[in-house]
Design a protein around this motif. Structure first.
Motif, PDB file in Angstrom:
ATOM      1  N   ALA A  95       0.817  -1.209   0.000  1.00 51.48           N
ATOM      2  CA  ALA A  95       0.000   0.000   0.000  1.00 51.48           C
ATOM      3  C   ALA A  95       0.853   1.262   0.000  1.00 51.48           C
ATOM      4  CB  ALA A  95      -0.932  -0.002   1.212  1.00 51.48           C
ATOM      5  N   ASN A  96       2.100   1.137   0.443  1.00 53.17           N
ATOM      6  CA  ASN A  96       3.006   2.278   0.497  1.00 53.17           C
ATOM      7  C   ASN A  96       4.151   2.097  -0.496  1.00 53.17           C
ATOM      8  OD1 ASN A  96       1.668   3.688   2.690  1.00 53.17           O
ATOM      9  ND2 ASN A  96       2.416   2.036   4.010  1.00 53.17           N
ATOM     10  N   HIS A  97       5.029   3.080  -0.550  1.00 56.21           N
ATOM     11  CA  HIS A  97       6.179   2.983  -1.439  1.00 56.21           C
ATOM     12  C   HIS A  97       7.175   1.951  -0.903  1.00 56.21           C
ATOM     13  CE1 HIS A  97       4.970   6.350  -3.943  1.00 56.21           C
ATOM     14  NE2 HIS A  97       4.669   7.016  -2.839  1.00 56.21           N
ATOM     15  N   TRP A  98       7.981   1.427  -1.799  1.00 57.46           N
ATOM     16  CA  TRP A  98       8.952   0.399  -1.425  1.00 57.46           C
ATOM     17  C   TRP A  98      10.191   0.529  -2.299  1.00 57.46           C
ATOM     18  CZ3 TRP A  98      10.041  -3.293  -5.271  1.00 57.46           C
ATOM     19  CH2 TRP A  98       9.146  -3.326  -6.342  1.00 57.46           C
ATOM     20  N   LEU A  99      11.242  -0.142  -1.867  1.00 56.17           N
ATOM     21  CA  LEU A  99      12.508  -0.137  -2.593  1.00 56.17           C
ATOM     22  C   LEU A  99      13.038  -1.553  -2.648  1.00 56.17           C
ATOM     23  CD1 LEU A  99      15.001   1.376  -3.821  1.00 56.17           C
ATOM     24  CD2 LEU A  99      15.886   1.495  -1.484  1.00 56.17           C
ATOM     25  N   GLY A 100      13.387  -2.019  -3.852  1.00 59.03           N
ATOM     26  CA  GLY A 100      13.954  -3.355  -4.018  1.00 59.03           C
ATOM     27  C   GLY A 100      15.357  -3.262  -4.601  1.00 59.03           C
ATOM     28  N   LEU A 101      16.299  -4.019  -4.031  1.00 53.09           N
ATOM     29  CA  LEU A 101      17.694  -3.954  -4.461  1.00 53.09           C
ATOM     30  C   LEU A 101      18.295  -5.340  -4.639  1.00 53.09           C
ATOM     31  CD1 LEU A 101      18.974  -1.195  -1.988  1.00 53.09           C
ATOM     32  CD2 LEU A 101      18.343  -0.873  -4.387  1.00 53.09           C
ATOM     33  N   ARG A 102      19.115  -5.453  -5.692  1.00 53.89           N
ATOM     34  CA  ARG A 102      19.951  -6.641  -5.864  1.00 53.89           C
ATOM     35  C   ARG A 102      21.395  -6.176  -5.899  1.00 53.89           C
ATOM     36  NH1 ARG A 102      20.772 -10.747 -11.035  1.00 53.89           N
ATOM     37  NH2 ARG A 102      22.011 -12.298  -9.883  1.00 53.89           N
ATOM     38  N   LEU A 103      22.264  -6.839  -5.152  1.00 51.09           N
ATOM     39  CA  LEU A 103      23.669  -6.463  -5.041  1.00 51.09           C
ATOM     40  C   LEU A 103      24.534  -7.503  -5.735  1.00 51.09           C
ATOM     41  CD1 LEU A 103      24.242  -3.873  -3.364  1.00 51.09           C
ATOM     42  CD2 LEU A 103      22.128  -5.002  -2.684  1.00 51.09           C
ATOM     43  N   VAL A 104      25.299  -7.076  -6.749  1.00 49.95           N
ATOM     44  CA  VAL A 104      26.122  -8.012  -7.509  1.00 49.95           C
ATOM     45  C   VAL A 104      27.517  -7.456  -7.705  1.00 49.95           C
ATOM     46  CG1 VAL A 104      24.116  -8.959  -8.718  1.00 49.95           C
ATOM     47  CG2 VAL A 104      25.433  -7.100  -9.767  1.00 49.95           C
ATOM     48  N   ALA A 105      28.438  -8.348  -8.090  1.00 51.01           N
ATOM     49  CA  ALA A 105      29.808  -7.958  -8.427  1.00 51.01           C
ATOM     50  C   ALA A 105      30.386  -9.023  -9.336  1.00 51.01           C
ATOM     51  CB  ALA A 105      30.665  -7.803  -7.171  1.00 51.01           C
ATOM     52  N   GLY A 106      31.390  -8.618 -10.127  1.00 54.79           N
ATOM     53  CA  GLY A 106      32.104  -9.560 -10.974  1.00 54.79           C
ATOM     54  C   GLY A 106      31.444  -9.774 -12.317  1.00 54.79           C
ATOM     55  N   ALA A 107      32.117 -10.604 -13.132  1.00 59.37           N
ATOM     56  CA  ALA A 107      31.612 -10.959 -14.453  1.00 59.37           C
ATOM     57  C   ALA A 107      31.819 -12.465 -14.653  1.00 59.37           C
ATOM     58  CB  ALA A 107      32.351 -10.169 -15.539  1.00 59.37           C
ATOM     59  N   PRO A 108      30.721 -13.216 -14.788  1.00 53.07           N
ATOM     60  CA  PRO A 108      29.332 -12.754 -14.744  1.00 53.07           C
ATOM     61  C   PRO A 108      28.937 -12.291 -13.337  1.00 53.07           C
ATOM     62  CG  PRO A 108      29.395 -15.135 -14.711  1.00 53.07           C
ATOM     63  CD  PRO A 108      30.812 -14.681 -14.947  1.00 53.07           C
ATOM     64  N   PRO A 109      27.887 -11.462 -13.235  1.00 54.39           N
ATOM     65  CA  PRO A 109      27.512 -10.915 -11.927  1.00 54.39           C
ATOM     66  C   PRO A 109      27.117 -12.010 -10.947  1.00 54.39           C
ATOM     67  CG  PRO A 109      26.217  -9.924 -13.720  1.00 54.39           C
ATOM     68  CD  PRO A 109      27.011 -11.019 -14.315  1.00 54.39           C
ATOM     69  N   VAL A 110      27.594 -11.863  -9.715  1.00 53.19           N
ATOM     70  CA  VAL A 110      27.303 -12.819  -8.644  1.00 53.19           C
ATOM     71  C   VAL A 110      26.690 -12.060  -7.471  1.00 53.19           C
ATOM     72  CG1 VAL A 110      28.286 -14.469  -7.004  1.00 53.19           C
ATOM     73  CG2 VAL A 110      29.188 -14.331  -9.336  1.00 53.19           C
ATOM     74  N   ASP A 111      25.610 -12.596  -6.902  1.00 55.54           N
ATOM     75  CA  ASP A 111      24.984 -11.973  -5.733  1.00 55.54           C
ATOM     76  C   ASP A 111      25.983 -11.910  -4.589  1.00 55.54           C
ATOM     77  OD1 ASP A 111      22.107 -11.535  -6.469  1.00 55.54           O
ATOM     78  OD2 ASP A 111      22.256 -13.673  -6.923  1.00 55.54           O
ATOM     79  N   GLN A 112      26.041 -10.770  -3.942  1.00 56.77           N
ATOM     80  CA  GLN A 112      27.037 -10.524  -2.899  1.00 56.77           C
ATOM     81  C   GLN A 112      26.483 -10.859  -1.516  1.00 56.77           C
ATOM     82  OE1 GLN A 112      30.528  -9.409  -3.640  1.00 56.77           O
ATOM     83  NE2 GLN A 112      29.510 -10.630  -5.225  1.00 56.77           N
ATOM     84  N   ILE A 113      26.447 -12.148  -1.225  1.00 52.15           N
ATOM     85  CA  ILE A 113      25.976 -12.621   0.068  1.00 52.15           C
ATOM     86  C   ILE A 113      26.851 -12.056   1.177  1.00 52.15           C
ATOM     87  CG2 ILE A 113      25.456 -14.644   1.476  1.00 52.15           C
ATOM     88  CD1 ILE A 113      23.718 -14.346  -1.027  1.00 52.15           C
ATOM     89  N   GLY A 114      26.230 -11.480   2.182  1.00 49.48           N
ATOM     90  CA  GLY A 114      26.961 -10.902   3.302  1.00 49.48           C
ATOM     91  C   GLY A 114      27.112  -9.401   3.233  1.00 49.48           C
ATOM     92  N   ALA A 115      26.777  -8.793   2.081  1.00 49.81           N
ATOM     93  CA  ALA A 115      26.849  -7.333   1.985  1.00 49.81           C
ATOM     94  C   ALA A 115      25.769  -6.702   2.861  1.00 49.81           C
ATOM     95  CB  ALA A 115      26.673  -6.896   0.537  1.00 49.81           C
TER      96      ALA A 115
END
Length: 220
Positions: free
Chosen positions: A119-139
């Motif tokens: 019902a309200n505003h929201w923000l969604g983020l994905r954090l990646v690094a490297g090639a190919p991009p890898v999710d940065q677990i622990g960030a």
């Protein structure tokens, strides 16, 4: 939930839990944000082909350290008595709220799609690094807003038995979409920030694409 739409199924700030037969271990990442609980349980019964079946439960955070059982309001899927073991969270339809996948022993998995919507505003983020991009677990990622506490989330996929959650981060912004900046503390210690991040959608932040913090700007 498509098969049995709940009347009140707001899991935006829902916490992952670990199943135990007689107790639940709950890890609160952000104590400043109230969190609801989705409980999957097991109870041994004699002379039953599936002796560990039990209905699942939903608890709403009522504030002041208390939770209220709202299972009866959450839809007919909570009337089922199954041997649930795994619980995975993620926004499967990318609409800004949390959906739930329940994994059952000797039974079908059940996808609970949150149809209440944000019902309200929201923000969604994905954090990646490297090639190919890898999710940065622990960030660690902090959303800074004027006059409000910084909201911190950690990129993670763990939580429940034999389950992996959506690694993307989801923030509720109440009624105001204003964000000062997004601060990212990458697993290797590098700190970057982004000042312009769109709300009400998912954005991928790639390491090296933000403004790198100076050493004197880093918090101890």
């Amino acid at each position: 939930m498509r098969s049995a739409a709940p009347r009140d199924f707001d899991l935006l700030r829902l916490l992952p839990i670990i199943l135990a037969v007689s107790a639940l271990a709950v890890h609160a990442e952000n104590p400043a944000s109230p969190a609801d609980l989705f409980v999957i349980e097991a109870l041994a019964r004699q002379n039953d082909p599936f002796p560990m079946h039990q209905p699942n439960q939903l608890f709403r955070n009522a504030g002041s350290g208390k939770f209220e059982d709202v299972t009866a309001e959450a839809g007919s899927v909570f009337d089922l008595s199954e041997v649930s073991r795994g619980l995975a969270f993620g926004d499967v339809d990318n609409d800004g709220d949390t959906d739930v996948l329940v994994e059952n022993c000797n039974g079908r998995a059940r996808l609970l799609v949150n149809t209440v919507g944000s019902a309200n505003h929201w923000l969604g983020l994905r954090l990646v690094a490297g090639a190919p991009p890898v999710d940065q677990i622990g960030a660690w990622v902090g959303v800074h807003r004027k006059g409000r506490p910084t909201m911190w989330r950690r990129v993670r996929t763990d939580g429940s038995y034999a389950s992996a959650n959506d690694p993307r981060l989801l923030y509720g912004l109440d009624g105001s979409p204003a964000i000062d900046r997004v601060e990212v503390r990458w697993p290797d210690g590098v700190v970057e920030s982004w000042s312009e991040v769109a709300v009400d959608r998912y954005t991928t932040l790639t390491k090296g694409g933000g403004v790198k913090a100076k050493s004197e700007e880093l918090a101890p």
